[in-house]
Motif scaffolding. Sequence first.
Motif, mmCIF file in Angstrom:
data_model
loop_
_atom_site.group_PDB
_atom_site.id
_atom_site.type_symbol
_atom_site.label_atom_id
_atom_site.label_comp_id
_atom_site.label_asym_id
_atom_site.label_seq_id
_atom_site.Cartn_x
_atom_site.Cartn_y
_atom_site.Cartn_z
ATOM 1 N N GLU A 1 0.842 -1.190 0.000
ATOM 2 C CA GLU A 1 0.000 0.000 0.000
ATOM 3 C C GLU A 1 0.883 1.248 0.000
ATOM 4 O O GLU A 1 1.908 1.301 0.670
ATOM 5 N N GLY A 2 0.491 2.239 -0.760
ATOM 6 C CA GLY A 2 1.214 3.498 -0.789
ATOM 7 C C GLY A 2 2.338 3.552 -1.812
ATOM 8 O O GLY A 2 3.072 4.526 -1.849
ATOM 9 N N THR A 3 2.492 2.507 -2.620
ATOM 10 C CA THR A 3 3.596 2.504 -3.578
ATOM 11 C C THR A 3 3.136 2.631 -5.025
ATOM 12 O O THR A 3 3.966 2.666 -5.923
ATOM 13 N N SER A 4 1.827 2.717 -5.262
ATOM 14 C CA SER A 4 1.375 2.880 -6.640
ATOM 15 C C SER A 4 1.562 4.333 -7.059
ATOM 16 O O SER A 4 1.714 5.230 -6.236
ATOM 17 N N CYS A 5 1.556 4.594 -8.355
ATOM 18 C CA CYS A 5 1.695 5.959 -8.867
ATOM 19 C C CYS A 5 0.593 6.856 -8.316
ATOM 20 O O CYS A 5 0.847 7.999 -7.925
ATOM 21 N N ASP B 1 -1.046 6.533 -5.473
ATOM 22 C CA ASP B 1 -0.788 6.815 -4.059
ATOM 23 C C ASP B 1 0.307 7.874 -3.902
ATOM 24 O O ASP B 1 0.206 8.776 -3.075
ATOM 25 N N ILE B 2 1.366 7.783 -4.702
ATOM 26 C CA ILE B 2 2.476 8.732 -4.598
ATOM 27 C C ILE B 2 2.037 10.135 -4.994
ATOM 28 O O ILE B 2 2.328 11.105 -4.305
ATOM 29 N N PHE B 3 1.286 10.268 -6.090
ATOM 30 C CA PHE B 3 0.841 11.568 -6.534
ATOM 31 C C PHE B 3 -0.192 12.177 -5.592
ATOM 32 O O PHE B 3 -0.201 13.376 -5.348
ATOM 33 N N ALA C 1 -0.318 11.659 -2.366
ATOM 34 C CA ALA C 1 0.416 12.061 -1.161
ATOM 35 C C ALA C 1 1.124 13.400 -1.409
ATOM 36 O O ALA C 1 1.230 14.232 -0.512
ATOM 37 N N GLY C 2 1.585 13.616 -2.628
ATOM 38 C CA GLY C 2 2.309 14.841 -2.955
ATOM 39 C C GLY C 2 1.403 16.044 -3.133
ATOM 40 O O GLY C 2 1.854 17.187 -3.141
ATOM 41 N N SER C 3 0.093 15.825 -3.267
ATOM 42 C CA SER C 3 -0.819 16.943 -3.491
ATOM 43 C C SER C 3 -1.365 17.528 -2.200
ATOM 44 O O SER C 3 -2.159 18.441 -2.224
ATOM 45 N N ASP C 4 -0.948 16.974 -1.061
ATOM 46 C CA ASP C 4 -1.433 17.485 0.247
ATOM 47 C C ASP C 4 -0.860 18.818 0.590
ATOM 48 O O ASP C 4 0.145 19.259 0.341
#
Length: 76
Positions: A63-67, A69-71, A73-76
């Motif tokens: 969990e948290g390693t898909s594209c 999830d990464i994008f 997380a970066g939009s917060d």
Amino acid sequence: MSLSFDYTPRLMPAPQAAHYLGMSETKLKSLNIPRRVMDGKRLYHVNDLVAFADNLPIEGYQEGTSCEDIFEAGSD
């Protein structure tokens, strides 16, 4: 008599449902997949079988390693 279909039947008895999922009938019956009852027959609905298979964990995926999830997380 063995039946051969050119399509996946909507409702399947345990032997056919187990074959569809690639497991033994004993294993299928030990799982918590809902069954429909018609004239005393217990049948598995293809959508329930697909949902079960789709919800199995993916080997090597965390969990948290898909594209996505990464994008996200970066939009917060």
